[in-house]
Design a protein around this motif. Structure first.
Motif, PDB file in Angstrom:
ATOM      1  N   GLY A  98      57.914  63.973   4.351  1.00 34.23           N
ATOM      2  CA  GLY A  98      59.435  64.289   4.897  1.00 34.23           C
ATOM      3  C   GLY A  98      60.019  62.769   5.353  1.00 34.23           C
ATOM      4  O   GLY A  98      61.295  62.850   5.636  1.00 34.23           O
ATOM      5  N   LEU A  99      59.247  61.655   5.460  1.00 34.79           N
ATOM      6  CA  LEU A  99      59.747  60.316   5.819  1.00 34.79           C
ATOM      7  C   LEU A  99      59.504  59.679   4.305  1.00 34.79           C
ATOM      8  O   LEU A  99      58.808  59.780   3.689  1.00 34.79           O
ATOM      9  N   THR A 100      60.410  58.553   4.326  1.00 39.59           N
ATOM     10  CA  THR A 100      60.489  57.876   3.365  1.00 39.59           C
ATOM     11  C   THR A 100      60.546  56.254   3.920  1.00 39.59           C
ATOM     12  O   THR A 100      61.215  55.912   4.862  1.00 39.59           O
ATOM     13  N   ILE A 101      59.356  55.505   3.409  1.00 37.37           N
ATOM     14  CA  ILE A 101      59.525  53.713   3.801  1.00 37.37           C
ATOM     15  C   ILE A 101      60.356  53.172   2.844  1.00 37.37           C
ATOM     16  O   ILE A 101      60.342  53.310   1.440  1.00 37.37           O
ATOM     17  N   VAL A 102      60.994  52.473   3.643  1.00 39.12           N
ATOM     18  CA  VAL A 102      61.839  51.447   2.819  1.00 39.12           C
ATOM     19  C   VAL A 102      61.431  50.046   3.250  1.00 39.12           C
ATOM     20  O   VAL A 102      61.547  49.756   4.238  1.00 39.12           O
ATOM     21  N   ARG A 103      61.092  49.275   2.261  1.00 40.07           N
ATOM     22  CA  ARG A 103      60.726  47.750   2.522  1.00 40.07           C
ATOM     23  C   ARG A 103      62.080  47.021   2.829  1.00 40.07           C
ATOM     24  O   ARG A 103      63.090  47.287   2.263  1.00 40.07           O
ATOM     25  N   ARG A 104      62.102  46.067   3.794  1.00 44.49           N
ATOM     26  CA  ARG A 104      63.241  45.200   4.044  1.00 44.49           C
ATOM     27  C   ARG A 104      64.142  44.616   3.044  1.00 44.49           C
ATOM     28  O   ARG A 104      65.307  44.725   3.115  1.00 44.49           O
ATOM     29  N   LYS A 105      63.274  44.087   1.898  1.00 42.08           N
ATOM     30  CA  LYS A 105      64.059  43.333   0.926  1.00 42.08           C
ATOM     31  C   LYS A 105      64.695  44.463   0.209  1.00 42.08           C
ATOM     32  O   LYS A 105      65.867  43.917  -0.598  1.00 42.08           O
ATOM     33  N   ASP A 106      64.546  45.901   0.121  1.00 35.59           N
ATOM     34  CA  ASP A 106      65.416  46.840  -0.547  1.00 35.59           C
ATOM     35  C   ASP A 106      66.507  47.585   0.273  1.00 35.59           C
ATOM     36  O   ASP A 106      67.124  48.317  -0.007  1.00 35.59           O
ATOM     37  N   ALA A 107      66.487  47.225   1.661  1.00 37.22           N
ATOM     38  CA  ALA A 107      67.393  47.705   2.571  1.00 37.22           C
ATOM     39  C   ALA A 107      68.846  47.943   2.062  1.00 37.22           C
ATOM     40  O   ALA A 107      69.573  49.093   2.035  1.00 37.22           O
ATOM     41  N   VAL A 108      69.433  46.883   1.714  1.00 38.07           N
ATOM     42  CA  VAL A 108      70.921  46.754   1.231  1.00 38.07           C
ATOM     43  C   VAL A 108      71.134  47.821   0.179  1.00 38.07           C
ATOM     44  O   VAL A 108      71.864  48.485   0.212  1.00 38.07           O
ATOM     45  N   SER A 109      70.091  47.699  -0.938  1.00 36.05           N
ATOM     46  CA  SER A 109      70.545  48.556  -2.146  1.00 36.05           C
ATOM     47  C   SER A 109      70.295  49.880  -1.765  1.00 36.05           C
ATOM     48  O   SER A 109      70.919  50.752  -2.349  1.00 36.05           O
ATOM     49  N   VAL A 110      69.130  50.287  -0.845  1.00 35.35           N
ATOM     50  CA  VAL A 110      68.979  51.552  -0.592  1.00 35.35           C
ATOM     51  C   VAL A 110      70.036  52.270   0.068  1.00 35.35           C
ATOM     52  O   VAL A 110      70.610  53.346  -0.274  1.00 35.35           O
ATOM     53  N   VAL A 111      70.394  51.520   1.204  1.00 35.96           N
ATOM     54  CA  VAL A 111      71.467  52.163   2.184  1.00 35.96           C
ATOM     55  C   VAL A 111      72.736  52.484   1.145  1.00 35.96           C
ATOM     56  O   VAL A 111      73.685  53.131   1.319  1.00 35.96           O
ATOM     57  N   GLY A 125      69.624  53.249  13.189  1.00 33.67           N
ATOM     58  CA  GLY A 125      69.173  53.013  14.496  1.00 33.67           C
ATOM     59  C   GLY A 125      68.277  51.674  14.492  1.00 33.67           C
ATOM     60  O   GLY A 125      67.270  51.747  13.509  1.00 33.67           O
ATOM     61  N   GLY A 126      68.383  50.948  15.649  1.00 33.30           N
ATOM     62  CA  GLY A 126      67.484  49.669  15.739  1.00 33.30           C
ATOM     63  C   GLY A 126      68.166  48.447  15.229  1.00 33.30           C
ATOM     64  O   GLY A 126      69.168  48.260  14.312  1.00 33.30           O
ATOM     65  N   PRO A 127      68.352  47.652  16.444  1.00 35.08           N
ATOM     66  CA  PRO A 127      69.287  46.341  16.418  1.00 35.08           C
ATOM     67  C   PRO A 127      69.087  45.304  15.529  1.00 35.08           C
ATOM     68  O   PRO A 127      70.055  44.719  14.627  1.00 35.08           O
ATOM     69  N   GLU A 128      67.984  45.079  14.997  1.00 36.12           N
ATOM     70  CA  GLU A 128      67.619  44.157  13.714  1.00 36.12           C
ATOM     71  C   GLU A 128      68.120  44.544  12.672  1.00 36.12           C
ATOM     72  O   GLU A 128      68.649  44.053  11.915  1.00 36.12           O
ATOM     73  N   LEU A 129      67.677  45.967  12.128  1.00 29.88           N
ATOM     74  CA  LEU A 129      67.991  46.823  10.938  1.00 29.88           C
ATOM     75  C   LEU A 129      69.619  46.779  10.954  1.00 29.88           C
ATOM     76  O   LEU A 129      70.235  46.266   9.934  1.00 29.88           O
ATOM     77  N   ALA A 130      70.344  47.073  11.813  1.00 32.29           N
ATOM     78  CA  ALA A 130      71.684  47.291  11.906  1.00 32.29           C
ATOM     79  C   ALA A 130      72.412  45.739  11.758  1.00 32.29           C
ATOM     80  O   ALA A 130      73.176  45.624  11.042  1.00 32.29           O
ATOM     81  N   ALA A 131      71.950  44.767  12.161  1.00 31.31           N
ATOM     82  CA  ALA A 131      72.245  43.367  12.064  1.00 31.31           C
ATOM     83  C   ALA A 131      72.182  43.055  10.648  1.00 31.31           C
ATOM     84  O   ALA A 131      73.116  42.353  10.151  1.00 31.31           O
TER      85      ALA A 131
END
Length: 184
Positions: A98-111, A125-131
């Protein structure tokens, strides 16, 4: 098209954690919890940084959904478990079904893709991810608890000013203040 909201609970002076990394000042009242439940009913997916995922997952999937927990918390636990969750991390190797892992390098493209594919609210949620995704955030939500902790981890660690427009604010009997901001 989907909308990304960044929602975090803070102290009145804008911190998510105290200087020692603790969040024990976050004891949300029932009026806040009911408002949180109302918001979560409208969320299409949770997008969490690793630390927030670790803080949320066990309590809401195991502890607080049990029969002995208050009804308002059991309801949140049920809504939480029913909502798709994405955890953005380079260190986590496996997650429950039910969860999906996303690697940081893919964050912008996935979102960016999720915003295009999901016609609903993506709760970030999460300040570093949000930044790291600040340019993709449509709304900024803050529930400020009536406590001052004097330092720690800030709501959003950005490097330059980000001008916002207040579009909603509410106060709760418990003293918690809700504010919702959008870009001008």
């Amino acid at each position: 098209m989907g909308k990304v909201i960044y929602w975090m609970n803070t102290s009145m002076d804008g911190y998510l954690e105290d200087p020692d990394g603790r969040m024990d000042f976050m004891d949300p009242a029932e009026d806040f919890q009911q408002a949180a439940n109302d918001h979560v009913r409208q969320i299409s997916a949770f997008l969490f940084g690793r630390r927030l995922y670790e803080a949320m997952e066990k309590p809401w999937t195991q502890d607080l959904g049990k029969e002995g927990a208050p009804a308002v918390q059991r309801e949140f636990a049920r809504l939480y478990k029913e909502t798709p969750r994405y955890v953005f991390s380079d260190t986590i190797q496996t997650v429950p079904e039910g969860l999906t892992i996303v690697r940081r390098k893919d964050a912008v493209s996935v979102v960016t893709r999720l915003k295009q594919e999901i016609d609903g609210t993506l709760q970030l949620g999460g300040p570093e991810l949000a930044a790291s995704l600040v340019d993709l955030i449509d709304e900024f939500w803050v529930y400020a608890l009536p406590v001052i902790i004097g330092g720690g981890k800030p709501y959003l660690p950005v490097r330059e000013a980000l001008r916002l427009r207040l579009v909603e604010h509410r106060s709760f009997a418990s003293g918690i203040m809700f504010r919702r901001y959008v870009r001008p």
